[in-house]
Design an enzyme around this catalytic site. Structure first.
Site, PDB file in Angstrom:
ATOM      1  CB  SER A 138       1.368  -3.288  -3.755  1.00 24.34           C
ATOM      2  OG  SER A 138       1.273  -4.551  -4.075  1.00 24.34           O
ATOM      3  CE1 TYR A 151      -0.592  -3.500   1.399  1.00 21.12           C
ATOM      4  CE2 TYR A 151      -1.271  -4.878  -0.721  1.00 21.12           C
ATOM      5  CZ  TYR A 151      -0.209  -4.012   0.166  1.00 21.12           C
ATOM      6  OH  TYR A 151       1.023  -3.956   0.089  1.00 21.12           O
TER       7      TYR A 151
END
Length: 233
Positions: A138, A151
């Site tokens: 990501s 995350y």
């Protein structure tokens, strides 16, 4: 490069990016295996993908034995494994003083350790077939943000892990790439795709990137690919 008779495995392949990649690879003529935690999600994906060249496997990437079993099933059905796409991932967002131990461990175990399990279980097949390993990270793997400590940690880890693995495996003619998408229309973090998502990247767009990546000359290796929407909302 011809993709004829190639066999691919996609973790987290029942929804979102994983499903989009599966759809694109099937359209390109590959034999595809997808995995997910829930049998019901796998059955739904099988119905929607509607391909004779599809294998659906229940596997939790947090468990190495599950991933070993998945690879064994793929080789038993298709005879080999050429391409592995470690896509399974989750997101739990909270300020660090509110982030629970459970959410932290679940993200690290799924997003980072799961990526390792998938490669560890498949690496000998990839070496034997001069294959390609792709992790889906990501932009959060390079851009940190408030409320994203867990995350960010998992996705920064995926980028570092994949780039180091690339250096380890290139001597076996195994290509290794990490793709780092920005905002994608998907069910990530329990989001329900809607008309307001029109500005976002589509899962099929990531699928097309994967197809194009696999068709490159064997001498060319994009080791890290950042992908953003053209506009922001």
């Amino acid at each position: 490069m011809s993709l004829e008779n190639k066999v691919a495995y996609i973790t987290g392949g029942t929804k979102g990016i994983g499903f989009g990649i599966a759809k694109s690879l099937i359209s390109a003529g590959l034999k595809v295996a997808i995995s997910g935690r829930k049998a019901t999600d796998l059955e739904k994906a099988k119905t929607e993908l509607a391909s004779d060249n599809l294998l659906a496997i229940v596997s939790d990437v947090r468990n190495f034995a599950d991933e070993q079993n998945a690879v064994n099933q793929i080789v038993n059905k298709f005879g080999k494994l050429d391409i592995v796409i470690a896509n399974a991932g989750i997101g739990k967002f909270a300020p660090i003083d509110q982030l629970s131990l459970e959410d932290w461990n679940d993200m690290i175990d799924t997003n980072l350790t799961g990526v390792f399990h998938t490669l560890k279980a498949s690496v000998e097949q990839l070496k034997a077939n001069k294959g390609h390993y792709i992790s889906i990270s990501s932009l959060a793997g390079t851009n940190f943000f408030a409320g994203g400590a867990g995350y960010n940690a998992s996705k920064f880890g995926v980028v570092g892990f994949t780039q180091a693995a690339m250096l380890d495996l290139r001597e076996y003619d195994v290509k290794t790439t990490t793709i780092m998408p920005g905002s994608v229309t998907s069910h990530f973090n329990d989001h329900v795709p809607n008309d307001a998502d029109g500005w976002k990247i589509k899962p099929e767009d990531i699928g097309q990137i994967v197809v194009d990546l696999l068709k490159l000359n064997p001498n060319v290796l994009p080791s890290k690919i950042e992908v953003r929407p053209t506009k922001t909302k």
